[in-house]
Design a protein around this motif. Sequence first.
Motif, mmCIF file in Angstrom:
data_model
loop_
_atom_site.group_PDB
_atom_site.id
_atom_site.type_symbol
_atom_site.label_atom_id
_atom_site.label_comp_id
_atom_site.label_asym_id
_atom_site.label_seq_id
_atom_site.Cartn_x
_atom_site.Cartn_y
_atom_site.Cartn_z
ATOM 1 N N VAL A 129 0.843 -1.202 0.000
ATOM 2 C CA VAL A 129 0.000 0.000 0.000
ATOM 3 C C VAL A 129 0.877 1.250 0.000
ATOM 4 N N LEU A 130 1.931 1.234 0.816
ATOM 5 C CA LEU A 130 2.838 2.388 0.876
ATOM 6 C C LEU A 130 3.548 2.616 -0.455
ATOM 7 N N GLN A 131 3.878 1.539 -1.151
ATOM 8 C CA GLN A 131 4.545 1.685 -2.449
ATOM 9 C C GLN A 131 3.650 2.370 -3.472
ATOM 10 N N VAL A 132 2.349 2.317 -3.244
ATOM 11 C CA VAL A 132 1.404 3.001 -4.130
ATOM 12 C C VAL A 132 1.226 4.454 -3.723
ATOM 13 N N ILE A 133 1.025 4.708 -2.425
ATOM 14 C CA ILE A 133 0.617 6.049 -1.997
ATOM 15 C C ILE A 133 1.779 6.990 -1.671
ATOM 16 N N ALA A 134 2.883 6.460 -1.101
ATOM 17 C CA ALA A 134 3.954 7.350 -0.648
ATOM 18 C C ALA A 134 4.619 8.126 -1.786
ATOM 19 N N PRO A 135 5.007 7.489 -2.909
ATOM 20 C CA PRO A 135 5.625 8.258 -3.996
ATOM 21 C C PRO A 135 4.727 9.389 -4.509
ATOM 22 N N GLU A 136 3.422 9.140 -4.550
ATOM 23 C CA GLU A 136 2.500 10.191 -4.991
ATOM 24 C C GLU A 136 2.454 11.322 -3.971
ATOM 25 N N TYR A 137 2.458 10.963 -2.703
ATOM 26 C CA TYR A 137 2.433 11.999 -1.667
ATOM 27 C C TYR A 137 3.700 12.847 -1.707
ATOM 28 N N PHE A 138 4.847 12.203 -1.942
ATOM 29 C CA PHE A 138 6.108 12.945 -1.988
ATOM 30 C C PHE A 138 6.188 13.895 -3.180
ATOM 31 N N LYS A 139 5.317 13.697 -4.167
ATOM 32 C CA LYS A 139 5.245 14.637 -5.302
ATOM 33 C C LYS A 139 4.396 15.851 -4.935
ATOM 34 N N LEU A 140 4.138 15.986 -3.644
ATOM 35 C CA LEU A 140 3.318 17.076 -3.111
ATOM 36 C C LEU A 140 1.858 16.949 -3.536
ATOM 37 N N GLU A 141 1.452 15.696 -3.745
ATOM 38 C CA GLU A 141 0.055 15.448 -4.061
ATOM 39 C C GLU A 141 -0.724 15.264 -2.747
ATOM 40 N N PRO A 142 -1.737 16.075 -2.512
ATOM 41 C CA PRO A 142 -2.512 15.950 -1.254
ATOM 42 C C PRO A 142 -3.477 14.772 -1.318
ATOM 43 N N CYS A 143 -2.903 13.554 -1.265
ATOM 44 C CA CYS A 143 -3.710 12.355 -1.528
ATOM 45 C C CYS A 143 -4.086 11.562 -0.285
ATOM 46 N N LEU A 144 -3.451 11.809 0.851
ATOM 47 C CA LEU A 144 -3.644 10.916 2.000
ATOM 48 C C LEU A 144 -5.054 10.977 2.566
ATOM 49 N N GLU A 145 -5.671 12.153 2.472
ATOM 50 C CA GLU A 145 -7.056 12.255 2.949
ATOM 51 C C GLU A 145 -7.965 11.348 2.132
ATOM 52 N N GLU A 146 -7.803 11.387 0.812
ATOM 53 C CA GLU A 146 -8.631 10.544 -0.053
ATOM 54 C C GLU A 146 -8.317 9.056 0.146
ATOM 55 N N VAL A 147 -7.040 8.746 0.381
ATOM 56 C CA VAL A 147 -6.660 7.355 0.631
ATOM 57 C C VAL A 147 -7.376 6.823 1.871
ATOM 58 N N CYS A 148 -7.449 7.634 2.931
ATOM 59 C CA CYS A 148 -8.128 7.201 4.152
ATOM 60 C C CYS A 148 -9.606 6.917 3.889
ATOM 61 N N HIS A 149 -10.248 7.790 3.084
ATOM 62 C CA HIS A 149 -11.652 7.558 2.753
ATOM 63 C C HIS A 149 -11.810 6.315 1.878
ATOM 64 N N GLU A 150 -10.817 6.072 1.036
ATOM 65 C CA GLU A 150 -10.867 4.879 0.190
ATOM 66 C C GLU A 150 -10.750 3.612 1.039
ATOM 67 N N ILE A 151 -9.820 3.632 2.014
ATOM 68 C CA ILE A 151 -9.654 2.488 2.915
ATOM 69 C C ILE A 151 -10.913 2.268 3.752
ATOM 70 N N ASP A 152 -11.621 3.359 4.066
ATOM 71 C CA ASP A 152 -12.848 3.249 4.854
ATOM 72 C C ASP A 152 -13.967 2.568 4.072
ATOM 73 N N LYS A 153 -13.751 2.358 2.783
ATOM 74 C CA LYS A 153 -14.723 1.623 1.967
ATOM 75 C C LYS A 153 -14.277 0.184 1.704
ATOM 76 N N TRP A 154 -13.079 -0.174 2.169
ATOM 77 C CA TRP A 154 -12.612 -1.548 1.980
ATOM 78 C C TRP A 154 -13.503 -2.509 2.768
ATOM 79 N N PRO A 155 -13.628 -3.751 2.300
ATOM 80 C CA PRO A 155 -14.264 -4.778 3.141
ATOM 81 C C PRO A 155 -13.394 -5.028 4.370
ATOM 82 N N THR A 156 -14.002 -5.433 5.457
ATOM 83 C CA THR A 156 -13.216 -5.682 6.663
ATOM 84 C C THR A 156 -12.274 -6.866 6.447
ATOM 85 N N PRO A 157 -11.112 -6.876 7.108
ATOM 86 C CA PRO A 157 -10.176 -7.998 6.961
ATOM 87 C C PRO A 157 -10.806 -9.273 7.515
#
Length: 573
Positions: free
Chosen positions: A157-185
């Motif tokens: 998951v970090l390999q997907v989101i961290a490089p985008e975040y380091f490009k100064l993309e404000p993506c972590l808020e959306e990632v959290c909302h996306e994870i909140d839609k995942w099925p439970t483990p």
Amino acid sequence: MDPLCRADSRRGPSEEGSEPPWARFSAWLECVCVVTFDLELGQALEAVYPQDVKLTEKEKSSICYLSFPDSYSGALGDTQFSFRLRQSVGRGPRGVWFEDSDAYNRDAPVTMQKDQSHLYGYVYFRQVKDDTVKRGYFQKSVVLVSRLPLVRLFQSVLQVIAPEYFKLEPCLEEVCHEIDKWPTPTPGHTLLLPCMGEVIKVRIPSKDDKLGGSPVQLNPEESLRPAPLVLPSCHEQDFFQCFQSMLVHVQMLWELMLLGEPVVVMAPSPAVCSETVLALVSSVAPLKYCCDFRPYFTIHDSEFKEYTTRTQAPPSVILGVTNPFFLKTFQCWPHVIRLGELKMSVDLPKQLKMKKLAKLKTLDAKPGVYTAYKTFLHKDKALVRRLLKGIQRKRPSEVQSAILRRYLLELTQSFIIPLERYLVSLMPLQRSISPWKTPPPISPFNQEEFIATLEHAGPQLTSVLKGDWLGLYRRFFRSVNFDGWYRLRHREMTQKVESLHLQVICDADLLSWTRDKSEVEIVDLILKLREKLIQARRHQLGMRAELLEKLELSIQSIISSLPQDLQALLHRD
């Protein structure tokens, strides 16, 4: 706005309506943190998502220090590693995941259950030159904080989101909302987890899985969709990569883990030490490692003084460290593994020899295993030869890892099977369980009685290894791992007895039994039966639904036989 509170202002999108905010997110993660380097403060939290997460100041400080390399390194680029920290006293888990029956821990293998007293941190750290920063370097970490030991999944998951975040993309808020839609483990289920345009396909293992089962496979209909990122495992390390420099010591390291011995792993980087510590812990699977372990440990850790005091024996813990300062600090520890840069060759085991602890005194101490430990079991030279031949033939690391993992699994099973067989003999006989009496207790574990069974039912039935198996068992009885294993198995056996007792009750003619009993006795029976029903549903005792419904009907029949005033009282309860 306070940088720690600038995360999303929206609540978690509970589209189901009945779920509390961030309920699904909390099933996976406690929070997502961004740690940066501040010239005045040092490591500092730049942001935490979601904004309402309840981290204590101690936890925030620990996350900051554990998210950066402990000593300054000129190495540039990205690195990933993991850590584990003790949860602060008095802070409960986030969300509703720990309530009621806790289905995840009930169905997951004991080695993969969520941790109620510790938090895992999964780190993606970047260090690059940056002339716009006074220090000359951009240094920042994205950290996923979770109770789940799913290292491979969260690193992906970090390999997907961290490089985008380091490009100064404000993506972590959306990632959290996306994870909140995942099925439970859910153990035993293969899940598709969308993440910033990618889809990660992963299967959460179940305690009912055949050990060493097959990896995730794509279904035919999925081949028509965008190809998901398929993870063969959500938690396993590259075993061979971690143990390749210690092949001749694998059995000794297995014994140290089994016995809960204090071990320090000194490595050149957080990635190497954290991977090695996690591999050591998992080397005794399917037995749960019940001692403390810190994949990455620093001098700033709140337990530093506790673990480095010389006024008492070292605790049962595995520490992964990188700072050369620890070479002097841990001279008094009985087992120290120092890892260095190694060259892949057939002579590889010679690069990491067994060394005396007295030689661990200088900063230029060579890589090696520093210990005076004498193994109980004889070394299996055939395993080492097989793996060295694999190096010579350039056998893929995945195959080498499978060989090593299978070997350690079978070794642990050979050790555990006699213990499990003895436990079965401690259970009360099923015919002795009566619906009208409290079930008989489980017999206590008698160490000498168990030892006497080994002559005819010991590990020699499944293992060709020779050595002092009895001595190994006696030492194991004094370990935290034995205590943790026995407590867990005793709880499971107690639930089994409760299940058998409830089944006998369900099959009994309860209404006939009440005909010559007083109202006090009948009411007492009803209350006890209701309590048993609640326990059966809460703890999931493996009872068939129709049996529980049958018991519910029996209770209602008994209530109907009572006077109206008592019926009204019992129905109101």
